[in-house]
Design a protein around this motif. Structure first.
Motif, PDB file in Angstrom:
ATOM      1  N   GLY A  42      50.855  75.668  13.198  1.00  0.00           N
ATOM      2  CA  GLY A  42      52.244  75.209  13.258  1.00  0.00           C
ATOM      3  C   GLY A  42      53.118  76.161  14.053  1.00  0.00           C
ATOM      4  O   GLY A  42      53.990  75.738  14.820  1.00  0.00           O
ATOM      5  N   SER A  43      52.875  77.452  13.899  1.00  0.00           N
ATOM      6  CA  SER A  43      53.650  78.448  14.638  1.00  0.00           C
ATOM      7  C   SER A  43      53.380  78.337  16.134  1.00  0.00           C
ATOM      8  O   SER A  43      54.318  78.376  16.943  1.00  0.00           O
ATOM      9  CB  SER A  43      53.285  79.842  14.138  1.00  0.00           C
ATOM     10  N   LYS A  44      52.117  78.184  16.502  1.00  0.00           N
ATOM     11  CA  LYS A  44      51.774  78.025  17.916  1.00  0.00           C
ATOM     12  C   LYS A  44      52.378  76.744  18.480  1.00  0.00           C
ATOM     13  O   LYS A  44      52.870  76.717  19.607  1.00  0.00           O
ATOM     14  CB  LYS A  44      50.258  78.012  18.094  1.00  0.00           C
ATOM     15  N   ARG A  45      52.342  75.692  17.681  1.00  0.00           N
ATOM     16  CA  ARG A  45      52.914  74.406  18.118  1.00  0.00           C
ATOM     17  C   ARG A  45      54.421  74.538  18.339  1.00  0.00           C
ATOM     18  O   ARG A  45      54.966  74.033  19.329  1.00  0.00           O
ATOM     19  CB  ARG A  45      52.612  73.344  17.070  1.00  0.00           C
ATOM     20  N   MET A  46      55.100  75.233  17.437  1.00  0.00           N
ATOM     21  CA  MET A  46      56.540  75.441  17.588  1.00  0.00           C
ATOM     22  C   MET A  46      56.841  76.282  18.834  1.00  0.00           C
ATOM     23  O   MET A  46      57.819  76.030  19.529  1.00  0.00           O
ATOM     24  CB  MET A  46      57.110  76.128  16.340  1.00  0.00           C
ATOM     25  N   ASP A  47      55.983  77.282  19.128  1.00  0.00           N
ATOM     26  CA  ASP A  47      56.170  78.077  20.342  1.00  0.00           C
ATOM     27  C   ASP A  47      56.036  77.202  21.584  1.00  0.00           C
ATOM     28  O   ASP A  47      56.821  77.327  22.537  1.00  0.00           O
ATOM     29  CB  ASP A  47      55.154  79.222  20.399  1.00  0.00           C
ATOM     30  N   ARG A  48      55.034  76.297  21.583  1.00  0.00           N
ATOM     31  CA  ARG A  48      54.866  75.395  22.726  1.00  0.00           C
ATOM     32  C   ARG A  48      56.077  74.473  22.862  1.00  0.00           C
ATOM     33  O   ARG A  48      56.557  74.230  23.973  1.00  0.00           O
ATOM     34  CB  ARG A  48      53.583  74.568  22.573  1.00  0.00           C
ATOM     35  N   HIS A  49      56.580  73.971  21.744  1.00  0.00           N
ATOM     36  CA  HIS A  49      57.769  73.105  21.793  1.00  0.00           C
ATOM     37  C   HIS A  49      58.979  73.884  22.309  1.00  0.00           C
ATOM     38  O   HIS A  49      59.791  73.338  23.057  1.00  0.00           O
ATOM     39  CB  HIS A  49      58.071  72.522  20.412  1.00  0.00           C
ATOM     40  N   ASP A  50      59.091  75.141  21.907  1.00  0.00           N
ATOM     41  CA  ASP A  50      60.208  75.966  22.372  1.00  0.00           C
ATOM     42  C   ASP A  50      60.136  76.151  23.888  1.00  0.00           C
ATOM     43  O   ASP A  50      61.156  76.041  24.576  1.00  0.00           O
ATOM     44  CB  ASP A  50      60.173  77.316  21.660  1.00  0.00           C
ATOM     45  N   LEU A  51      58.939  76.410  24.412  1.00  0.00           N
ATOM     46  CA  LEU A  51      58.787  76.566  25.861  1.00  0.00           C
ATOM     47  C   LEU A  51      59.124  75.275  26.596  1.00  0.00           C
ATOM     48  O   LEU A  51      59.792  75.284  27.632  1.00  0.00           O
ATOM     49  CB  LEU A  51      57.356  77.004  26.191  1.00  0.00           C
ATOM     50  N   ARG A  52      58.667  74.141  26.052  1.00  0.00           N
ATOM     51  CA  ARG A  52      58.976  72.856  26.682  1.00  0.00           C
ATOM     52  C   ARG A  52      60.472  72.580  26.638  1.00  0.00           C
ATOM     53  O   ARG A  52      61.051  72.077  27.604  1.00  0.00           O
ATOM     54  CB  ARG A  52      58.210  71.736  25.981  1.00  0.00           C
ATOM     55  N   LEU A  53      61.104  72.923  25.534  1.00  0.00           N
ATOM     56  CA  LEU A  53      62.550  72.711  25.404  1.00  0.00           C
ATOM     57  C   LEU A  53      63.311  73.572  26.408  1.00  0.00           C
ATOM     58  O   LEU A  53      64.276  73.108  27.027  1.00  0.00           O
ATOM     59  CB  LEU A  53      62.995  73.024  23.976  1.00  0.00           C
ATOM     60  N   GLN A  54      62.878  74.809  26.606  1.00  0.00           N
ATOM     61  CA  GLN A  54      63.523  75.672  27.591  1.00  0.00           C
ATOM     62  C   GLN A  54      63.364  75.099  28.996  1.00  0.00           C
ATOM     63  O   GLN A  54      64.305  75.135  29.795  1.00  0.00           O
ATOM     64  CB  GLN A  54      62.926  77.077  27.543  1.00  0.00           C
ATOM     65  N   ALA A  55      62.183  74.565  29.302  1.00  0.00           N
ATOM     66  CA  ALA A  55      61.958  73.977  30.626  1.00  0.00           C
ATOM     67  C   ALA A  55      62.864  72.769  30.838  1.00  0.00           C
ATOM     68  O   ALA A  55      63.436  72.582  31.913  1.00  0.00           O
ATOM     69  CB  ALA A  55      60.488  73.585  30.783  1.00  0.00           C
TER      70      ALA A  55
END
Length: 115
Positions: A42-55
């Motif tokens: 879940g933590s890794k998934r949230m990190d990926r979502h955060d990167l996508r949101l920043q992009a």
């Protein structure tokens, strides 16, 4: 003294308690590992979502706004008017060129004497 039957019952009871305790420990230990694994995923998934949101945020910031689009629309309208004026000028020049060609053709015919 403790007789053999009582000792056997006590040993069965102790082994039952030990096996139940080990089963409970195994259940909670593996459950904890599963929870830790799920938490890490879940933590890794949230990190990926955060990167996508920043992009996405960066892409949106670089996109033109409504004011930019309005200015572009005004410039295009102005260019359209300029193109219409150029078209009218070109048509007038073409007509003038046609008249000039006719006049030159008549002069050539006159000079050749083929009237």
């Amino acid at each position: 003294m403790i007789d053999l039957d009582t000792a056997h019952r006590a040993l069965v009871f102790v082994s039952l308690v030990v096996s139940l305790c080990s089963a409970a420990y195994a259940f909670f230990a593996t459950r904890r590992k599963d929870v830790d694994r799920r938490f890490d995923e879940g933590s890794k998934r949230m990190d990926r979502h955060d990167l996508r949101l920043q992009a996405v945020e960066q892409a949106i910031q670089t996109m033109p706004g409504k004011d930019d689009m309005h200015r572009l629309e005004l410039h295009l309208s102005e260019m359209s008017g300029d193109m219409k004026a150029m078209s009218a000028t070109m048509m007038a020049m073409a007509e003038s060129q046609t008249r000039t060609e006719r006049i030159v053709s008549r002069h050539e015919d006159h000079l050749r004497g083929t009237t």
